[in-house]
Design an enzyme around this catalytic site. Structure first.
Site, mmCIF file in Angstrom:
data_model
loop_
_atom_site.group_PDB
_atom_site.id
_atom_site.type_symbol
_atom_site.label_atom_id
_atom_site.label_comp_id
_atom_site.label_asym_id
_atom_site.label_seq_id
_atom_site.Cartn_x
_atom_site.Cartn_y
_atom_site.Cartn_z
ATOM 1 N N SER A 166 0.850 -1.200 0.000
ATOM 2 C CA SER A 166 0.000 0.000 0.000
ATOM 3 C C SER A 166 0.881 1.244 0.000
ATOM 4 C CB SER A 166 -0.867 -0.026 1.261
ATOM 5 O OG SER A 166 -1.531 1.197 1.432
ATOM 6 N N TYR A 179 -2.042 -0.266 10.338
ATOM 7 C CA TYR A 179 -2.146 -0.665 8.924
ATOM 8 C C TYR A 179 -0.904 -0.197 8.161
ATOM 9 C CZ TYR A 179 -4.433 -1.284 4.317
ATOM 10 O OH TYR A 179 -4.760 -1.668 3.035
HETATM 11 N N1 LIG Z 1 -8.811 -0.590 -1.692
HETATM 12 C C1 LIG Z 1 -7.680 0.107 -1.679
HETATM 13 O O1 LIG Z 1 -7.661 1.300 -1.995
HETATM 14 C C2 LIG Z 1 -6.380 -0.551 -1.287
HETATM 15 C C3 LIG Z 1 -5.226 0.204 -1.331
HETATM 16 C C4 LIG Z 1 -4.015 -0.392 -0.972
HETATM 17 C C5 LIG Z 1 -3.981 -1.710 -0.599
HETATM 18 N N2 LIG Z 1 -5.132 -2.437 -0.554
HETATM 19 C C6 LIG Z 1 -5.005 -3.842 -0.168
HETATM 20 O O2 LIG Z 1 -5.524 -4.638 -1.217
HETATM 21 C C7 LIG Z 1 -6.033 -5.857 -0.673
HETATM 22 C C8 LIG Z 1 -7.475 -6.050 -1.082
HETATM 23 O O3 LIG Z 1 -8.205 -4.930 -0.623
HETATM 24 P P1 LIG Z 1 -9.725 -4.645 -1.032
HETATM 25 O O4 LIG Z 1 -9.867 -3.181 -1.098
HETATM 26 O O5 LIG Z 1 -10.122 -5.461 -2.203
HETATM 27 O O6 LIG Z 1 -10.450 -5.133 0.288
HETATM 28 P P2 LIG Z 1 -11.811 -5.939 0.523
HETATM 29 O O7 LIG Z 1 -12.184 -5.677 1.941
HETATM 30 O O8 LIG Z 1 -12.788 -5.640 -0.557
HETATM 31 O O9 LIG Z 1 -11.351 -7.448 0.387
HETATM 32 C C9 LIG Z 1 -10.628 -8.117 1.360
HETATM 33 C C10 LIG Z 1 -11.111 -9.562 1.376
HETATM 34 O O10 LIG Z 1 -10.287 -10.286 2.298
HETATM 35 C C11 LIG Z 1 -11.121 -11.157 3.031
HETATM 36 N N3 LIG Z 1 -10.493 -11.465 4.319
HETATM 37 C C12 LIG Z 1 -10.352 -10.645 5.386
HETATM 38 N N4 LIG Z 1 -9.732 -11.296 6.374
HETATM 39 C C13 LIG Z 1 -9.461 -12.540 5.928
HETATM 40 C C14 LIG Z 1 -8.839 -13.667 6.494
HETATM 41 N N5 LIG Z 1 -8.357 -13.656 7.743
HETATM 42 N N6 LIG Z 1 -8.728 -14.789 5.745
HETATM 43 C C15 LIG Z 1 -9.218 -14.825 4.475
HETATM 44 N N7 LIG Z 1 -9.830 -13.791 3.897
HETATM 45 C C16 LIG Z 1 -9.948 -12.656 4.612
HETATM 46 C C17 LIG Z 1 -12.430 -10.409 3.214
HETATM 47 O O11 LIG Z 1 -13.497 -11.305 3.502
HETATM 48 C C18 LIG Z 1 -12.562 -9.702 1.864
HETATM 49 O O12 LIG Z 1 -13.304 -10.484 0.949
HETATM 50 C C19 LIG Z 1 -5.833 -5.748 0.839
HETATM 51 O O13 LIG Z 1 -4.609 -6.358 1.190
HETATM 52 C C20 LIG Z 1 -5.759 -4.265 1.069
HETATM 53 O O14 LIG Z 1 -5.065 -3.980 2.255
HETATM 54 C C21 LIG Z 1 -6.338 -1.888 -0.879
#
Ligand SMILES: NC(=O)c1ccc[n+]([C@@H]2O[C@H](COP(=O)([O-])OP(=O)(O)OC[C@H]3O[C@@H](n4cnc5c(N)ncnc54)[C@H](O)[C@@H]3O)[C@@H](O)[C@H]2O)c1
Length: 283
Positions: A166, A179
């Site tokens: 991130s 985070y």
């Molecule tokens: N959305 C953003 O802007 C952004 C930016 C930087 C990084 N990220 C990273 O990208 C990745 C995906 O993010 P997203 O926005 O799609 O989030 P999201 O919340 O839509 O998806 C995360 C998924 O992980 C699953 N999850 C959570 N804990 C879990 C566990 N212990 N075991 C198995 N599954 C689990 C959840 O059920 C969910 O379906 C994450 O690592 C997030 O930190 C997102």
């Protein structure tokens, strides 16, 4: 789905994607399937993973959904067995499960003495269990699935691991110390693992998404009435391209980093996809 380009090398490969029921990783799963990979969608929210697998199958792709908590090695080992039977040994691992938690988030950007008398969540109210939750989910949540699935990659070629870091890994963002620290650990682990697995020819890289409006950060980015929050205004003014990313804009980086032909000499990098956010000092 419309791909920026085809990655022919993915045809027939088995890709395991954690957090695959979520916004970004469901899209990654679709992109991998559209390139001909056989995709295992792992999520603690099985219904969400199943819905995505169904969509992929409806488009002619091969996908199976599995319940898995990325912190539970026993469950992951069982899932690995099922994937071996259903799809075959893992070639590609996307460590996508991750996220923040309100218990590890401060209300304000800056601390001021009077805050202690207010009904807000200050640095001093951060809950150690909440901080631990965030560190475990993001850091151990990448490490443990790697322990389980990387053995499938040994002795083969064209295998690769992709972590999701991130922007906050480069410079911490206000309010989310756990985070930020946990994603810094993910970037650091990406480099460590790239070195550790280099002699087995397993490349390990990460994508660092900039700001993408998804369900996970909805409450931080938008007011309850749907108008942009003050934080959104700050983010957009610090993003030279002046907009949020669209999740599909991560697909090019995904397919590139997984391609042996295009990125065969690239390992241990954390690739920002951020509209210039990490390059901009604000002046
Ligand atoms: N959305 C953003 O802007 C952004 C930016 C930087 C990084 N990220 C990273 O990208 C990745 C995906 O993010 P997203 O926005 O799609 O989030 P999201 O919340 O839509 O998806 C995360 C998924 O992980 C699953 N999850 C959570 N804990 C879990 C566990 N212990 N075991 C198995 N599954 C689990 C959840 O059920 C969910 O379906 C994450 O690592 C997030 O930190 C997102």
């Amino acid at each position: 789905m419309e791909l920026p380009f085809q990655n022919e090398e993915l045809k027939g490969k088995v890709a395991v994607v954690t957090g695959a029921g979520g916004v970004l990783c469901s899209m990654f799963s679709k992109a991998l399937a559209a390139c001909g990979a056989r995709v295992a969608l792992l999520d603690r929210n099985l219904a969400a993973a199943e819905a995505q697998a169904k969509e992929i199958a409806a488009q002619g792709g091969t996908a199976r959904a599995y319940y898995a908590d990325v912190l539970d090695r026993n469950v992951l080992e069982k899932v690995r067995q099922s994937i071996l039977e259903d799809l075959g040994p893992c070639d590609i691992l996307i460590n996508g499960a991750g996220g923040n938690n309100p218990r590890a988030t401060t209300t304000n950007d800056y601390f001021r003495q009077g805050d202690l008398e207010k009904d807000i969540h200050t640095f001093f109210d951060l809950d150690t269990a909440g901080v631990e939750f965030v560190f475990n989910l993001n850091f151990l949540g990448a490490l443990v699935p790697t322990q389980v699935f990387a053995p499938d990659m040994m002795g083969k070629s064209g295998c690769s691991i992709l972590n999701i870091s991130s922007m906050n890994a480069f410079t911490p963002l206000t309010r989310i110390p756990a985070y930020s620290g946990a994603k810094a650990a993910v970037s650091n682990f990406t480099q460590w693992l790239a070195v550790h697995f280099s002699r087995e020819h397993i490349r390990v890289n990460a994508i660092a998404p900039g700001f993408f409006a998804t369900a996970q950060n909805q409450a931080l980015l938008f007011n309850p009435d749907g108008t942009p929050s003050e934080r959104t205004e700050k983010i957009l003014s610090a993003t030279p391209m002046e907009r949020f990313g669209k999740p599909e804009e991560l697909v090019g980086a995904l397919l590139f980093l997984l391609s042996e032909k295009a990125a065969g000499f690239i390992t241990g990098v954390v690739l920002p996809v951020d509209g210039g956010f990490s390059a901009y000092s604000g002046v």
